[in-house]
Scaffold this active site. Structure first.
Site, PDB file in Angstrom:
ATOM      1  N   ASN A 187       0.857  -1.189   0.000  1.00 18.91           N
ATOM      2  CA  ASN A 187       0.000   0.000   0.000  1.00 18.91           C
ATOM      3  C   ASN A 187       0.897   1.245   0.000  1.00 18.91           C
ATOM      4  OD1 ASN A 187      -1.438   2.275   1.058  1.00 18.91           O
ATOM      5  ND2 ASN A 187      -3.097   0.907   1.639  1.00 18.91           N
ATOM      6  N   HIS A 214       0.977   6.307   1.706  1.00 21.75           N
ATOM      7  CA  HIS A 214       1.722   7.285   2.495  1.00 21.75           C
ATOM      8  C   HIS A 214       2.928   7.873   1.764  1.00 21.75           C
ATOM      9  CE1 HIS A 214      -1.194   6.949   5.491  1.00 21.75           C
ATOM     10  NE2 HIS A 214      -1.003   5.647   5.621  1.00 21.75           N
ATOM     11  N   HIS A 236      -5.717   3.548  -1.456  1.00 21.84           N
ATOM     12  CA  HIS A 236      -7.040   3.915  -0.949  1.00 21.84           C
ATOM     13  C   HIS A 236      -7.345   5.324  -1.447  1.00 21.84           C
ATOM     14  CE1 HIS A 236      -9.771   4.296   2.897  1.00 21.84           C
ATOM     15  NE2 HIS A 236     -10.412   4.618   1.791  1.00 21.84           N
ATOM     16  N   ARG A 249      -9.442   8.173  -1.006  1.00 12.33           N
ATOM     17  CA  ARG A 249     -10.403   8.665  -0.012  1.00 12.33           C
ATOM     18  C   ARG A 249     -11.243   9.797  -0.574  1.00 12.33           C
ATOM     19  NH1 ARG A 249     -10.339   7.870   5.527  1.00 12.33           N
ATOM     20  NH2 ARG A 249      -8.986   6.179   6.171  1.00 12.33           N
ATOM     21  N   ARG A 278      -6.935  12.824   0.721  1.00 12.45           N
ATOM     22  CA  ARG A 278      -5.842  13.278   1.593  1.00 12.45           C
ATOM     23  C   ARG A 278      -4.483  12.726   1.168  1.00 12.45           C
ATOM     24  NH1 ARG A 278      -7.313  10.109   7.144  1.00 12.45           N
ATOM     25  NH2 ARG A 278      -9.329  11.073   6.756  1.00 12.45           N
ATOM     26  N   GLU A 316      -8.772   0.378  -2.743  1.00 18.76           N
ATOM     27  CA  GLU A 316      -9.627   0.413  -1.545  1.00 18.76           C
ATOM     28  C   GLU A 316     -10.545   1.619  -1.673  1.00 18.76           C
ATOM     29  OE1 GLU A 316      -6.922   0.733   1.675  1.00 18.76           O
ATOM     30  OE2 GLU A 316      -6.176  -1.294   1.451  1.00 18.76           O
ATOM     31  N   GLU A 354     -11.219  -9.436   3.305  1.00 24.01           N
ATOM     32  CA  GLU A 354      -9.934  -9.022   3.874  1.00 24.01           C
ATOM     33  C   GLU A 354     -10.161  -8.792   5.354  1.00 24.01           C
ATOM     34  OE1 GLU A 354      -7.405  -6.323   1.770  1.00 24.01           O
ATOM     35  OE2 GLU A 354      -6.442  -5.638   3.603  1.00 24.01           O
ATOM     36  N   HIS A 399      -3.574  -4.434   7.853  1.00 21.06           N
ATOM     37  CA  HIS A 399      -3.698  -3.255   8.705  1.00 21.06           C
ATOM     38  C   HIS A 399      -2.782  -3.353   9.914  1.00 21.06           C
ATOM     39  CE1 HIS A 399      -5.110   0.371  10.589  1.00 21.06           C
ATOM     40  NE2 HIS A 399      -5.709   0.664   9.448  1.00 21.06           N
TER      41      HIS A 399
HETATM   42  N1  PXP Z   1      -5.944  -3.201   4.152  1.00 24.63           N
HETATM   43  C1  PXP Z   1      -6.907  -2.257   4.168  1.00 24.63           C
HETATM   44  C2  PXP Z   1      -8.275  -2.624   3.706  1.00 24.63           C
HETATM   45  C3  PXP Z   1      -6.625  -0.945   4.594  1.00 24.63           C
HETATM   46  O1  PXP Z   1      -7.609  -0.024   4.622  1.00 24.63           O
HETATM   47  C4  PXP Z   1      -5.305  -0.623   4.956  1.00 24.63           C
HETATM   48  C5  PXP Z   1      -4.975   0.790   5.359  1.00 24.63           C
HETATM   49  O2  PXP Z   1      -5.197   1.635   4.284  1.00 24.63           O
HETATM   50  C6  PXP Z   1      -4.337  -1.619   4.888  1.00 24.63           C
HETATM   51  C7  PXP Z   1      -4.687  -2.915   4.507  1.00 24.63           C
HETATM   52  C8  PXP Z   1      -2.899  -1.350   5.216  1.00 24.63           C
HETATM   53  O3  PXP Z   1      -2.747  -0.930   6.524  1.00 24.63           O
HETATM   54  P1  PXP Z   1      -1.345  -0.352   7.022  1.00 24.63           P
HETATM   55  O4  PXP Z   1      -1.101   0.904   6.238  1.00 24.63           O
HETATM   56  O5  PXP Z   1      -1.546  -0.125   8.473  1.00 24.63           O
HETATM   57  O6  PXP Z   1      -0.309  -1.395   6.708  1.00 24.63           O
END
Ligand code: PXP
Length: 240
Positions: free
Chosen positions: A6, A9, A42, A44, A48, A69, A151, A190
């Site tokens: 992901n 960030h 993701h 949003r 952001r 996402e 998930e 997550h």
């Molecule tokens: N899976 C989903 C569905 C999420 O919403 C997120 C956070 O955007 C993640 C995985 C990844 O989480 P993290 O950034 O804490 O590794």
């Protein structure tokens, strides 16, 4: 076991100053080189981090499956149908939250509300997942909705310690087995880190992990390729 990286960030850091640096597309390519099987983003409602343009560029310029996402809104459904990522994952989204705080509650969300967000992407070949807490009631509801994938939210496990940690891990294992028993693919993610990934990756029913924040943070110290490559090794060792 597949690793979805992901890259939200990377965009968070870019957006702190505006402009184009650091570029999430460059990060996606590096993650692929280091062993990622796919890229997760993701989009949003408040944009952001990841932007609409990032999604288009990732689809056009990166040779890896893209997992989008998204909240179950008409705007996001339109974007998913127009951009055609390989997969979408429906997540709950609150404006004020720092991150996705929990899974969707499929029992209170209402079957009819979610139906079109599952049926319409599936009809054009997009795999559809729902992000849920590790709970058998949620898995039954996901199956009834006709999704391809659940998930599991690993945040409660990652945030706990001692006995609670064991309980949360057992809950993830039970939920993963229940999902596969219902012919659903099971992903998880997550809050996973180099430390917390090992017991989760050792659950054989889980076929994909989506990991972001820790990997991007760790990249500050060791570089993105090393960060992803280390995670890849830990996952492969745990899954052996
Ligand atoms: N899976 C989903 C569905 C999420 O919403 C997120 C956070 O955007 C993640 C995985 C990844 O989480 P993290 O950034 O804490 O590794």
């Amino acid at each position: 076991m597949r690793l979805g990286v992901n890259i939200d960030h990377v965009a968070t850091i870019r957006n702190a100053r505006g402009g184009k640096h650091p570029d999430p597309v460059r990060a996606a390519r590096l993650a692929g080189k280091a062993g990622a099987d796919g890229i997760t983003v993701h989009l949003r409602e408040d944009r952001r981090h990841i932007s609409d343009n990032d999604i288009c560029r990732l689809m056009n310029e990166v040779d890896l499956p893209i997992n989008l996402e998204m909240a179950a809104t008409d705007e996001m459904l339109g974007i998913a149908l127009a951009t055609r990522p390989n997969a979408i994952c429906l997540v709950p989204e609150k404006r004020a939250e720092l991150t996705t705080e929990g899974g969707l509650n499929l029992l209170t969300q209402g079957h009819h509300h979610l139906q079109k967000f599952i049926e319409e992407p599936k009809a054009v070949g997009i795999h559809v997942a729902v992000f849920i807490d590790a709970d058998s009631g949620q898995i039954d509801a996901a199956r009834a909705l006709g999704v391809d994938v659940v998930e599991l939210h690993t945040g409660a496990f990652c945030d706990s310690d001692g006995e609670a940690c064991k309980t949360e891990l057992a809950r993830l294992g039970d939920a993963a087995r229940a999902a596969v028993h219902c012919d659903l693919s099971c992903h998880a993610g997550h809050g996973l880190t180099f430390k917390t990934v090992t017991p989760v990756a050792a659950i054989p029913e889980i076929s994909e992990l989506n990991i972001g924040h820790f990997l991007i943070g760790e990249a500050i110290f060791s570089g993105l390729e090393r960060s992803v490559a280390r995670m890849r090794v830990l996952i492969d060792q745990a899954a052996e």
